[in-house]
Design an enzyme around this catalytic site. Structure first.
Site, PDB file in Angstrom:
ATOM      1  N   TYR A 161       1.030  -1.180   0.049  1.00  0.00           N
ATOM      2  CA  TYR A 161       0.372   0.031  -0.231  1.00  0.00           C
ATOM      3  C   TYR A 161       0.853   0.972   0.403  1.00  0.00           C
ATOM      4  O   TYR A 161       2.221   1.264   0.710  1.00  0.00           O
ATOM      5  CB  TYR A 161      -1.024  -0.229   0.953  1.00  0.00           C
ATOM      6  CG  TYR A 161      -0.224   0.016   2.735  1.00  0.00           C
ATOM      7  CD1 TYR A 161      -0.203   1.071   3.458  1.00  0.00           C
ATOM      8  CD2 TYR A 161       0.243  -1.609   3.358  1.00  0.00           C
ATOM      9  CE1 TYR A 161       0.763   0.917   4.652  1.00  0.00           C
ATOM     10  CE2 TYR A 161       0.149  -1.577   4.420  1.00  0.00           C
ATOM     11  CZ  TYR A 161       0.712  -0.154   5.053  1.00  0.00           C
ATOM     12  OH  TYR A 161       0.824  -0.342   5.961  1.00  0.00           O
TER      13      TYR A 161
ATOM     14  N   HIS B  40       3.975  -7.015   4.701  1.00  0.00           N
ATOM     15  CA  HIS B  40       4.423  -7.142   5.882  1.00  0.00           C
ATOM     16  C   HIS B  40       3.145  -7.316   6.541  1.00  0.00           C
ATOM     17  O   HIS B  40       2.228  -7.583   6.439  1.00  0.00           O
ATOM     18  CB  HIS B  40       5.047  -6.215   6.369  1.00  0.00           C
ATOM     19  CG  HIS B  40       4.555  -4.791   6.420  1.00  0.00           C
ATOM     20  ND1 HIS B  40       4.027  -4.279   5.310  1.00  0.00           N
ATOM     21  CD2 HIS B  40       3.822  -4.427   7.931  1.00  0.00           C
ATOM     22  CE1 HIS B  40       3.503  -3.445   5.690  1.00  0.00           C
ATOM     23  NE2 HIS B  40       3.463  -2.909   7.470  1.00  0.00           N
TER      24      HIS B  40
END
Length: 239
Positions: free
Chosen positions: A144, A157
């Site tokens: 993002y 992550h």
């Protein structure tokens, strides 16, 4: 009691510096003066002997928390919590939080216009077993944008928070995926110097992979010592 109060210890080479100018928000929040050791209170240096009784039921399967399965690639994330001598650390709370497959957090301040997934909250919690093991079923999070600089994108992550035998033992880190080209241009990941940065990258494992169902990744967490996993400042935001 006094033996439980440890003196302030400076950061070692494998830990991210409080000030990493390329990670823009650290410029405003990093300390300008030398840290001062403050004696910890009894409530900080103690904790429950059985976290399961305090934390409630495990939330190990993030794909089964709602009426239907979430969108995205199903994955299994597993590993062990270890001390500096490689011994397992049982009874440790391992919490995770993450974005959905489109890179969107279920958070009021997340204004990234990617779709929310009604079947994915992105939060899990388990306690390590006698061998220090933990295991989650979840979906691979998406990348993002995060506005740190022009064309800034966070790698996929998962955030992890560990809580050991006392409330003051909370440690926070991030787990990355081994095939992600965004890691090498990410200021947060790059706040940890090489080769220590690689300790935050999980390992694809065909043995953990479940046939016809989910890819498997292994991420061991070492609490201290020469193989220590880099941990974040406790006041880092959700990036």
């Amino acid at each position: 009691m006094s033996s439980l109060i440890l003196p302030y210890a400076g950061l070692d080479a494998g830990q991210p510096a409080s000030l990493s100018p390329d990670y823009r928000s650290t410029v405003a929040r990093s300390p300008r003066l030398a840290p001062i050791a403050i004696p910890q209170t009894l409530t900080e240096v103690t904790g429950p002997t059985d976290w399961s009784r305090l934390m409630g039921l495990a939330m190990a399967d993030l794909t089964a928390q709602h009426k239907a399965e979430p969108q995205g690639q199903r994955i299994v994330v597993t590993g062990r919590v270890l001390d500096e001598d490689g011994r397992p650390v049982p009874n440790t709370v391992v919490e995770i939080w993450q974005a959905n497959a489109a890179g969107r957090y279920i958070h009021a301040k997340d204004d990234w216009p990617a779709p929310l997934d009604p079947n994915f909250t992105g939060v899990g919690r388990v306690v390590t077993d006698d061998e220090g093991r933990y295991r989650y079923v979840t979906i691979r999070p998406g990348a993002y944008p995060w506005g740190n600089h022009k064309n800034a994108w966070r790698p996929a992550h998962i955030h992890l928070s560990l809580l050991g035998p006392a409330f003051a033992t909370r440690l926070v880190t991030q787990m990355y995926f081994p095939d992600d080209p965004l890691i090498e241009i990410d200021p947060i990941a790059n706040a940890v110097p090489m080769p220590y940065r690689q300790r935050m990258v999980s390992r694809f494992d065909i043995g953990t992979t479940v046939p016809n169902w989910a890819l498997g990744y292994v991420f061991d967490i070492v609490l201290k010592g020469r193989d220590q996993t880099p941990f974040e400042d406790d006041h880092d935001d959700d990036h």
